[in-house]
Design a protein around this motif. Structure first.
Motif, PDB file in Angstrom:
ATOM      1  N   ALA A 150      46.703  37.692  51.113  1.00 24.66           N
ATOM      2  CA  ALA A 150      46.482  36.816  49.671  1.00 24.66           C
ATOM      3  C   ALA A 150      47.681  36.016  49.203  1.00 24.66           C
ATOM      4  CB  ALA A 150      45.692  37.466  48.770  1.00 24.66           C
ATOM      5  N   LYS A 151      48.890  36.931  49.148  1.00 25.18           N
ATOM      6  CA  LYS A 151      49.789  36.316  48.594  1.00 25.18           C
ATOM      7  C   LYS A 151      50.403  35.198  49.248  1.00 25.18           C
ATOM      8  CE  LYS A 151      53.872  36.659  45.641  1.00 25.18           C
ATOM      9  NZ  LYS A 151      53.742  36.581  44.214  1.00 25.18           N
ATOM     10  N   ASP A 205      46.615  29.638  39.088  1.00 23.21           N
ATOM     11  CA  ASP A 205      47.152  30.742  39.629  1.00 23.21           C
ATOM     12  C   ASP A 205      46.149  32.093  39.756  1.00 23.21           C
ATOM     13  OD1 ASP A 205      49.617  29.646  39.964  1.00 23.21           O
ATOM     14  OD2 ASP A 205      50.449  30.590  38.037  1.00 23.21           O
ATOM     15  N   LEU A 206      46.211  32.721  40.260  1.00 25.68           N
ATOM     16  CA  LEU A 206      45.238  33.661  40.508  1.00 25.68           C
ATOM     17  C   LEU A 206      45.917  35.281  40.012  1.00 25.68           C
ATOM     18  CD1 LEU A 206      42.412  35.113  41.439  1.00 25.68           C
ATOM     19  CD2 LEU A 206      43.244  35.420  43.644  1.00 25.68           C
ATOM     20  N   GLU A 207      45.410  35.869  39.206  1.00 19.98           N
ATOM     21  CA  GLU A 207      45.773  37.198  38.760  1.00 19.98           C
ATOM     22  C   GLU A 207      44.671  38.190  39.137  1.00 19.98           C
ATOM     23  OE1 GLU A 207      45.833  36.514  34.547  1.00 19.98           O
ATOM     24  OE2 GLU A 207      47.890  35.869  34.401  1.00 19.98           O
ATOM     25  N   ILE A 208      45.402  39.301  39.736  1.00 15.50           N
ATOM     26  CA  ILE A 208      44.382  40.559  40.292  1.00 15.50           C
ATOM     27  C   ILE A 208      44.903  41.735  39.690  1.00 15.50           C
ATOM     28  CG2 ILE A 208      43.923  41.805  42.194  1.00 15.50           C
ATOM     29  CD1 ILE A 208      44.850  39.292  44.072  1.00 15.50           C
ATOM     30  N   LEU A 267      39.232  37.858  48.241  1.00 15.45           N
ATOM     31  CA  LEU A 267      40.509  37.109  47.615  1.00 15.45           C
ATOM     32  C   LEU A 267      40.599  35.685  48.078  1.00 15.45           C
ATOM     33  CD1 LEU A 267      42.875  40.353  48.161  1.00 15.45           C
ATOM     34  CD2 LEU A 267      42.067  39.392  46.057  1.00 15.45           C
ATOM     35  N   LEU A 268      40.263  35.467  49.274  1.00 15.70           N
ATOM     36  CA  LEU A 268      40.371  33.998  49.714  1.00 15.70           C
ATOM     37  C   LEU A 268      39.363  33.249  49.268  1.00 15.70           C
ATOM     38  CD1 LEU A 268      40.749  34.545  53.645  1.00 15.70           C
ATOM     39  CD2 LEU A 268      42.446  33.923  52.150  1.00 15.70           C
ATOM     40  N   GLN A 269      38.029  33.836  48.730  1.00 16.89           N
ATOM     41  CA  GLN A 269      37.239  32.982  48.097  1.00 16.89           C
ATOM     42  C   GLN A 269      37.811  32.627  46.461  1.00 16.89           C
ATOM     43  OE1 GLN A 269      33.290  35.188  47.085  1.00 16.89           O
ATOM     44  NE2 GLN A 269      32.181  33.266  47.564  1.00 16.89           N
ATOM     45  N   ALA A 270      38.179  33.727  45.906  1.00 14.05           N
ATOM     46  CA  ALA A 270      38.642  33.535  44.546  1.00 14.05           C
ATOM     47  C   ALA A 270      39.877  32.410  44.618  1.00 14.05           C
ATOM     48  CB  ALA A 270      39.373  34.727  43.853  1.00 14.05           C
ATOM     49  N   LEU A 271      40.641  32.507  45.686  1.00 12.46           N
ATOM     50  CA  LEU A 271      41.581  31.346  45.610  1.00 12.46           C
ATOM     51  C   LEU A 271      41.106  30.144  45.839  1.00 12.46           C
ATOM     52  CD1 LEU A 271      44.186  32.981  47.860  1.00 12.46           C
ATOM     53  CD2 LEU A 271      44.692  32.380  45.845  1.00 12.46           C
ATOM     54  N   HIS A 307      39.327  41.571  39.318  1.00 15.85           N
ATOM     55  CA  HIS A 307      39.402  42.951  39.159  1.00 15.85           C
ATOM     56  C   HIS A 307      38.985  43.838  40.374  1.00 15.85           C
ATOM     57  CE1 HIS A 307      39.702  42.766  34.721  1.00 15.85           C
ATOM     58  NE2 HIS A 307      39.106  41.676  34.819  1.00 15.85           N
ATOM     59  N   ILE A 308      39.856  44.282  40.922  1.00 15.37           N
ATOM     60  CA  ILE A 308      39.643  45.205  42.279  1.00 15.37           C
ATOM     61  C   ILE A 308      39.420  46.878  41.800  1.00 15.37           C
ATOM     62  CG2 ILE A 308      40.518  46.031  44.397  1.00 15.37           C
ATOM     63  CD1 ILE A 308      41.688  43.200  44.670  1.00 15.37           C
ATOM     64  N   ALA A 309      38.348  47.137  42.068  1.00 16.45           N
ATOM     65  CA  ALA A 309      38.066  48.599  41.843  1.00 16.45           C
ATOM     66  C   ALA A 309      37.495  49.373  42.959  1.00 16.45           C
ATOM     67  CB  ALA A 309      36.923  48.934  40.668  1.00 16.45           C
ATOM     68  N   GLY A 310      37.929  50.826  42.959  1.00 16.19           N
ATOM     69  CA  GLY A 310      37.736  51.646  44.218  1.00 16.19           C
ATOM     70  C   GLY A 310      38.670  51.490  45.155  1.00 16.19           C
TER      71      GLY A 310
END
Length: 96
Positions: free
Chosen positions: A52-53, A30-33, A20-24, A3-6
């Protein structure tokens, strides 16, 4: 799901790029944002999502953007980048 907020702007671009790179790196699928909490977005924020894509594609994985906030939809429509991400623009039900 991430989740990205702000703000998704130049002021947070470096922080969000790292996130994002850490999450990947930490997931094997697959990564959902979730973008429902994004209150403001500029071109730097868009570049972070595009990076990130491309990083996901380099890892032969998919990155999906979900629950686009009105701020995200506005930038996507102005810059006509929806096709780049390949995900339908889905506006979240709650205001950002």
């Amino acid at each position: 799901m991430l989740h990205i907020a702000g703000e998704l702007t130049i002021y947070r671009a470096a922080e969000l790029k790292e996130l994002l790179l850490q999450a990947l790196g930490q997931s094997s699928g697959d990564l959902e944002i979730d973008l429902s909490g994004v209150t403001e977005m500029d071109v730097a924020g868009l570049q972070v999502l595009m990076m990130a894509k491309q990083a996901a594609q380099a890892l032969q994985r998919n990155l999906h953007l979900m629950n686009h906030s009105p701020s995200v939809v506005e930038v996507f429509e102005i810059l006509n980048v929806t096709a780049f991400f390949g995900d339908p623009l889905v506006i979240s039900e709650s205001p950002a």
